[in-house]
Design an enzyme around this catalytic site. Structure first.
Site, short mmCIF file in Angstrom:
data_model
loop_
_atom_site.label_atom_id
_atom_site.label_comp_id
_atom_site.label_asym_id
_atom_site.label_seq_id
_atom_site.Cartn_x
_atom_site.Cartn_y
_atom_site.Cartn_z
N TYR A 141 0.86 -1.18 0.00
CA TYR A 141 0.00 0.00 0.00
C TYR A 141 0.89 1.23 0.00
O TYR A 141 1.82 1.32 0.81
CB TYR A 141 -0.90 -0.01 1.24
CG TYR A 141 -1.81 1.20 1.35
CD1 TYR A 141 -2.84 1.41 0.44
CD2 TYR A 141 -1.63 2.14 2.37
CE1 TYR A 141 -3.66 2.52 0.54
CE2 TYR A 141 -2.46 3.25 2.48
CZ TYR A 141 -3.47 3.44 1.56
OH TYR A 141 -4.30 4.54 1.66
N ASP A 229 9.35 2.83 0.06
CA ASP A 229 8.26 3.47 0.81
C ASP A 229 8.44 3.06 2.27
O ASP A 229 8.02 1.98 2.68
CB ASP A 229 6.90 3.02 0.27
CG ASP A 229 5.75 3.65 1.04
OD1 ASP A 229 6.01 4.28 2.09
OD2 ASP A 229 4.60 3.50 0.60
N LYS A 257 3.94 8.79 9.07
CA LYS A 257 3.69 8.14 10.36
C LYS A 257 4.69 8.57 11.45
O LYS A 257 4.57 9.68 11.93
CB LYS A 257 3.59 6.63 10.15
CG LYS A 257 2.38 6.36 9.22
CD LYS A 257 1.96 4.94 9.00
CE LYS A 257 0.65 4.95 8.20
NZ LYS A 257 0.57 4.04 7.10
#
Ligand SMILES: *Cc1c(COP(=O)(O)O)cnc(C)c1O
Length: 420
Positions: A141, A229, A257
């Site tokens: 994702y 990522d 995050k």
């Protein structure tokens, strides 16, 4: 007002009652708990219940909730004004911290979410190489930008969306989806290969030995850029993230995050010869009214200051105790649990063997056991993510006592689950 009442009200004014689909409980059934406050390893809902929290906002909460240093930094920053539209020292300091920590990363730009980071990185990779195609891996994702929504993990998987309405064929025509853990063949049309160095949005799937190294070699041979990522792995696996942990250096990195300490932040960076294609230096446009926001920079700085090698070692020890304890506790009464772990990152599947790709992960995530265990644990005061495709996020605030309490709850939960 109770969670049930709030959810009813929410559904009248917010699609599905939630502002991000994974929060909706659709894939596990039931009504989401509405959080009133949180502290350390715990969240407290509006119904007066306390949960040991392994969601931790899906990753930002590496210090646990409301860490005093982060609260103080954000409070102080807020009193000085929340956004200016002019540069600040705080952006320079956080950028220097990132450059110092990530070997091979020379320049970084801050944005407001992981989605913005990956979206901008893809545009930059295309602009810098003059090529169109990107390769992503099934089950990874990378946020919800159109070109990256093909075969995604996390909510894209748990909501049963194979593709996504509203994403045009044109938007994904240059996106090639390959199986995780297999080095794809690349040619000179490929601008970039984007990968989660540890796949943490299809449960947790570890890279097999040689996979990341193989991507590096294949990208070099084809003249394509390798993008890690690290929105989840960055500042979690090690001080220098996955690049340090695995000893493989990509060309570009995406962060989010942890780097925002619980505020809306993303970042992307890499070598100067790629990054200088960004406006105002180069022709790849990228911008943001709230990018480098003072509150977010303050929270990120306070968080990174507490994340040294010792902190990562402690978090890994906690995750190991949790993985071993839950595997024992949940195996029995007809259940078999496997908890793949990479350093401080762990996942939970009900099966014998940890999956190595999206097909294997889906077979386990969709076997119907996770929702039962999720609810059995929630009733006993332990909150996992309401979806089988998410990782578990123990924090530095989860001490031995909290881990023991979790394992005891899991023993009882396992005994209550009926397997057909
Ligand atoms: C969460 C996540 C994103 C998207 O970040 P948002 O802040 O939710 O937009 C991108 N990549 C990975 C690996 C993620 O886990």
């Amino acid at each position: 007002m109770s969670s049930a009442e709030l959810f009813a009200r929410a559904q009248r004014v917010i699609p599905g009652g939630v502002n991000s689909p994974v929060r909706s409980f659709r894939s596990v059934g039931g009504t989401p708990y509405f959080v009133e406050r949180a502290e350390g390893p715990y969240v407290y809902d509006v119904d007066g219940r306390r949960y040991i929290d392994y969601v931790q906002s899906y990753g930002p909460g590496i210090l646990g909730h409301a860490h005093p240093k982060v609260v103080e930094a954000v409070t102080r920053a807020a009193a000085a004004g929340t956004t200016y539209g002019a540069p600040t020292e705080a952006e320079v300091v956080l950028a220097e911290m990132v450059v110092d920590r990530i070997a091979g990363l020379e320049s970084v730009r801050f944005v407001s979410s992981g989605t913005e980071a990956t979206m901008s990185t893809i545009r930059l990779a295309r602009g810098a190489t003059g090529r169109n195609r990107i390769v992503k891996f099934a089950g990874c994702y990378h946020g919800h930008a159109d070109s990256l929504l093909a075969a995604g993990g996390s909510g894209v998987a748990s909501q049963g969306l194979s593709g996504c309405d509203g994403v045009t064929d044109g938007a994904v025509v240059d996106t090639v989806v390959a199986p995780y853990n297999v080095v794809p063949e690349l040619d000179d049309t490929v601008a970039a290969v984007i990968v989660e160095p540890v796949a943490a949005n299809m449960g947790l799937v570890a890279p097999v030995p040689g996979f990341l190294e193989g991507l590096r070699v294949a990208c070099d041979a084809a003249g394509a850029l390798l993008v890690f990522d690290e929105v989840i792995t960055g500042f979690r696996l090690a001080v220098g993230g996955a690049a340090e942990y695995f000893g493989v250096t990509p060309d570009l990195w995406c962060f989010g995050k942890v780097i925002g300490g619980g505020l809306p932040v993303g970042a992307f960076g890499g070598r100067w010869d790629v990054m200088d294609h960004l406006a105002p230096l180069g022709g790849v446009y990228q911008a943001g009214t709230l990018s480098g926001n003072p509150l977010a920079m303050a929270a990120g700085r306070a968080t990174l200051e507490l994340l040294d090698a010792d902190a990562h070692a402690r978090l890994t020890a906690t995750a190991t105790r949790l993985a071993d304890g839950l595997a024992d506790a949940l195996t029995g009464s007809g259940l078999t649990a496997v908890l793949p772990r990479v350093g401080p990152l762990l996942g939970l599947f009900f099966g014998d063997v940890p999956p190595t790709d999206f097909d294997e992960a889906q077979a386990l995530a969709d076997n119907g056991i996770y929702p039962q265990v999720f609810h059995a644990l929630l009733e006993r005061g332990v909150a996992l993510a309401p979806g089988a495709y998410e990782a578990l996020f123990p924090s530095l605030a989860h001490d031995d006592e909290v881990i023991e309490a979790t394992i005891s709850a899991a023993v009882e939960a396992a005994a209550s689950v009926r397997v057909a």
